[in-house]
Design a protein around this motif. Structure first.
Motif, PDB file in Angstrom:
ATOM      1  N   MET A   1       0.848  -1.190   0.000  1.00 12.69           N
ATOM      2  CA  MET A   1       0.000   0.000   0.000  1.00 12.69           C
ATOM      3  C   MET A   1       0.886   1.244   0.000  1.00 12.69           C
ATOM      4  O   MET A   1       1.733   1.413   0.869  1.00 12.69           O
ATOM      5  N   ALA A   2       0.687   2.085  -1.000  1.00 16.52           N
ATOM      6  CA  ALA A   2       1.463   3.322  -1.077  1.00 16.52           C
ATOM      7  C   ALA A   2       0.947   4.320  -0.041  1.00 16.52           C
ATOM      8  O   ALA A   2      -0.261   4.503   0.109  1.00 16.52           O
ATOM      9  N   ILE A   3       1.859   4.948   0.666  1.00 14.78           N
ATOM     10  CA  ILE A   3       1.496   5.919   1.688  1.00 14.78           C
ATOM     11  C   ILE A   3       1.759   7.321   1.144  1.00 14.78           C
ATOM     12  O   ILE A   3       2.875   7.637   0.715  1.00 14.78           O
ATOM     13  N   ASP A   4       0.719   8.145   1.171  1.00 12.50           N
ATOM     14  CA  ASP A   4       0.834   9.513   0.673  1.00 12.50           C
ATOM     15  C   ASP A   4       0.405  10.524   1.727  1.00 12.50           C
ATOM     16  O   ASP A   4       1.131  11.460   2.036  1.00 12.50           O
ATOM     17  N   LEU A   5      -0.788  10.324   2.303  1.00 14.01           N
ATOM     18  CA  LEU A   5      -1.350  11.255   3.280  1.00 14.01           C
ATOM     19  C   LEU A   5      -1.504  10.540   4.617  1.00 14.01           C
ATOM     20  O   LEU A   5      -2.224   9.547   4.717  1.00 14.01           O
ATOM     21  N   VAL A   6      -0.823  11.047   5.637  1.00 15.93           N
ATOM     22  CA  VAL A   6      -0.809  10.421   6.960  1.00 15.93           C
ATOM     23  C   VAL A   6      -1.585  11.294   7.946  1.00 15.93           C
ATOM     24  O   VAL A   6      -1.368  12.509   8.023  1.00 15.93           O
ATOM     25  N   LEU A   7      -2.475  10.664   8.678  1.00 15.04           N
ATOM     26  CA  LEU A   7      -3.201  11.316   9.758  1.00 15.04           C
ATOM     27  C   LEU A   7      -2.568  10.920  11.079  1.00 15.04           C
ATOM     28  O   LEU A   7      -2.382   9.724  11.349  1.00 15.04           O
ATOM     29  N   VAL A   8      -2.263  11.891  11.918  1.00 11.03           N
ATOM     30  CA  VAL A   8      -1.750  11.623  13.264  1.00 11.03           C
ATOM     31  C   VAL A   8      -2.866  11.909  14.257  1.00 11.03           C
ATOM     32  O   VAL A   8      -3.341  13.048  14.373  1.00 11.03           O
ATOM     33  N   VAL A   9      -3.290  10.859  14.969  1.00  6.96           N
ATOM     34  CA  VAL A   9      -4.313  10.968  16.010  1.00  6.96           C
ATOM     35  C   VAL A   9      -3.592  11.129  17.345  1.00  6.96           C
ATOM     36  O   VAL A   9      -2.717  10.333  17.673  1.00  6.96           O
ATOM     37  N   GLY A  10      -3.978  12.142  18.100  1.00  7.50           N
ATOM     38  CA  GLY A  10      -3.221  12.478  19.302  1.00  7.50           C
ATOM     39  C   GLY A  10      -2.069  13.400  18.972  1.00  7.50           C
ATOM     40  O   GLY A  10      -1.035  13.400  19.652  1.00  7.50           O
ATOM     41  N   THR A  68      -4.045   7.561   3.683  1.00  9.88           N
ATOM     42  CA  THR A  68      -3.509   6.241   3.356  1.00  9.88           C
ATOM     43  C   THR A  68      -2.705   5.647   4.504  1.00  9.88           C
ATOM     44  O   THR A  68      -2.312   4.486   4.459  1.00  9.88           O
ATOM     45  N   GLY A  69      -2.470   6.449   5.538  1.00 10.45           N
ATOM     46  CA  GLY A  69      -1.797   5.977   6.750  1.00 10.45           C
ATOM     47  C   GLY A  69      -2.344   6.708   7.960  1.00 10.45           C
ATOM     48  O   GLY A  69      -2.675   7.898   7.868  1.00 10.45           O
ATOM     49  N   ILE A  70      -2.489   5.980   9.069  1.00 10.95           N
ATOM     50  CA  ILE A  70      -2.956   6.594  10.316  1.00 10.95           C
ATOM     51  C   ILE A  70      -2.014   6.182  11.439  1.00 10.95           C
ATOM     52  O   ILE A  70      -1.754   4.993  11.634  1.00 10.95           O
ATOM     53  N   VAL A  71      -1.513   7.170  12.167  1.00 12.78           N
ATOM     54  CA  VAL A  71      -0.656   6.927  13.326  1.00 12.78           C
ATOM     55  C   VAL A  71      -1.441   7.338  14.566  1.00 12.78           C
ATOM     56  O   VAL A  71      -1.785   8.511  14.729  1.00 12.78           O
ATOM     57  N   PHE A  72      -1.718   6.370  15.434  1.00 11.05           N
ATOM     58  CA  PHE A  72      -2.432   6.633  16.676  1.00 11.05           C
ATOM     59  C   PHE A  72      -1.434   6.811  17.813  1.00 11.05           C
ATOM     60  O   PHE A  72      -0.721   5.861  18.165  1.00 11.05           O
ATOM     61  N   THR A  73      -1.416   8.000  18.406  1.00 11.82           N
ATOM     62  CA  THR A  73      -0.520   8.255  19.542  1.00 11.82           C
ATOM     63  C   THR A  73      -1.305   8.797  20.733  1.00 11.82           C
ATOM     64  O   THR A  73      -0.710   9.314  21.682  1.00 11.82           O
ATOM     65  N   HIS A  74      -2.622   8.669  20.686  1.00  9.40           N
ATOM     66  CA  HIS A  74      -3.500   9.225  21.714  1.00  9.40           C
ATOM     67  C   HIS A  74      -3.399   8.415  23.007  1.00  9.40           C
ATOM     68  O   HIS A  74      -2.887   7.294  23.012  1.00  9.40           O
ATOM     69  N   GLY A  75      -3.955   8.947  24.060  1.00  7.81           N
ATOM     70  CA  GLY A  75      -4.012   8.216  25.331  1.00  7.81           C
ATOM     71  C   GLY A  75      -4.701   9.058  26.379  1.00  7.81           C
ATOM     72  O   GLY A  75      -4.597  10.285  26.377  1.00  7.81           O
ATOM     73  N   SER A  76      -5.430   8.396  27.266  1.00 11.09           N
ATOM     74  CA  SER A  76      -6.099   9.093  28.356  1.00 11.09           C
ATOM     75  C   SER A  76      -5.223   9.058  29.600  1.00 11.09           C
ATOM     76  O   SER A  76      -4.291   8.261  29.703  1.00 11.09           O
ATOM     77  N   HIS A  77      -5.547   9.901  30.546  1.00  9.79           N
ATOM     78  CA  HIS A  77      -4.838   9.922  31.823  1.00  9.79           C
ATOM     79  C   HIS A  77      -5.848   9.925  32.965  1.00  9.79           C
ATOM     80  O   HIS A  77      -5.589  10.463  34.033  1.00  9.79           O
ATOM     81  N   GLY A  78      -6.993   9.306  32.706  1.00  6.15           N
ATOM     82  CA  GLY A  78      -8.054   9.340  33.698  1.00  6.15           C
ATOM     83  C   GLY A  78      -8.475   7.974  34.168  1.00  6.15           C
ATOM     84  O   GLY A  78      -7.687   7.018  34.203  1.00  6.15           O
ATOM     85  N   ASP A  79      -9.749   7.856  34.498  1.00  4.63           N
ATOM     86  CA  ASP A  79     -10.286   6.626  35.057  1.00  4.63           C
ATOM     87  C   ASP A  79     -10.712   5.672  33.951  1.00  4.63           C
ATOM     88  O   ASP A  79     -10.439   5.893  32.763  1.00  4.63           O
ATOM     89  N   ALA A  80     -11.409   4.600  34.345  1.00  2.14           N
ATOM     90  CA  ALA A  80     -11.821   3.586  33.386  1.00  2.14           C
ATOM     91  C   ALA A  80     -12.723   4.165  32.306  1.00  2.14           C
ATOM     92  O   ALA A  80     -12.640   3.777  31.136  1.00  2.14           O
ATOM     93  N   ARG A  81     -13.595   5.095  32.689  1.00  2.57           N
ATOM     94  CA  ARG A  81     -14.497   5.692  31.711  1.00  2.57           C
ATOM     95  C   ARG A  81     -13.724   6.490  30.674  1.00  2.57           C
ATOM     96  O   ARG A  81     -14.011   6.424  29.473  1.00  2.57           O
TER      97      ARG A  81
END
Length: 252
Positions: A1-10, A68-81
């Motif tokens: 898969m050719a990567i052209d446009l990358v979305l960074v989440v977080g 064409t690419g997604i990088v997930f770097t998100h994260g919570s710092h709270g409780d289970a919810r």
């Protein structure tokens, strides 16, 4: 898969900002997902900012359009919810509005298979990625930026056996995490690999290909990473989670 446009989440997070810069340096058109443009701060020149709420899939369609690419770097710092809404919810919501296949690089955490509310929701997010049928790499980094001055040599291990919940599990810099996530997008050897990422004594490697090549792939149709312990039976999972997982199976 050719990567052209990358979305960074977080993208506004401490790893996400490195990932945005790394994706731009790699030559990708790069889109940074932010919740509030006015409070997002500065990004490198060339980054496209797009506004969306990770807890609301309806706000994420613009963010995923054409990626064409997604990088997930998100994260919570709270409780289970919070973990449910963010750690798991971001993966679910972004992938649920994705119209065409994209290569996924997902960051979770070392020790994710040790039961805690936060870990369990991160692990459920991993399972959604594996079930989707998308090409992926799942990176479980050690403790951020606890490196000693001579600890730069990257080590990738599998099976998630480091459960101390302390820096003794392994350390790695935020910049190194982002570098591995971005590099995995175009590595055939990194596809369908799940691994823990730490840095040990020695110089940083210029070529990650040998590290990726040495890893075992996740078994076909598996929900968990290769060598992970089987301690989260699907028949004991919440019904809503099972239903969402079933909806994702083979989606791509």
């Amino acid at each position: 898969m050719a990567i052209d446009l990358v979305l960074v989440v977080g993208a506004t997070g401490s790893v996400g900002r490195h990932a945005v810069a790394g994706a731009l340096d790699a030559g990708y058109r790069t889109r940074a997902l932010v919740r509030d443009r006015a409070r997002a701060g500065r990004f490198p020149e060339g980054a496209q900012l797009v506004v969306g709420d990770l807890t609301d899939p309806g706000t994420l369609r613009e963010a995923v359009a054409g990626v064409t690419g997604i990088v997930f770097t998100h994260g919570s710092h709270g409780d289970a919810r919070a973990a449910q809404l963010v750690d798991y919810g971001a993966v679910h919501n972004v992938l649920s509005v994705l119209d065409v296949p994209a290569r996924i690089a997902l960051m979770t955490t070392i020790g994710v298979t040790k039961h805690t509310p936060g870990h369990d929701w991160k692990r459920r997010g991993e399972r959604l990625v594996r079930a989707s049928g998308l090409p992926y790499t799942i990176v479980r980094p050690g403790w951020f930026d606890y490196n000693e001055p001579d600890q730069h040599r990257l080590v990738m291990v599998q099976g998630d056996t480091r459960w101390a919940g302390a820096p003794s599990d392994g350390v790695v810099s935020r910049a190194q995490i982002a570098h591995v996530l971005v590099a995995s997008l175009t590595s055939d050897a990194a596809d369908r690999r799940t691994f823990e990422l730490v840095a040990e004594q020695g110089a940083a490697q210029s070529d990650l290909a040998p590290l990726f090549t040495a890893l075992q792939p996740d078994p076909a149709a598996a929900l968990d990473g290769v060598l992970d312990r089987d301690n989260m039976p699907l028949d004991q999972e919440p019904a809503a989670v099972v239903a969402e997982l079933d909806a994702f199976r083979g989606r791509f």
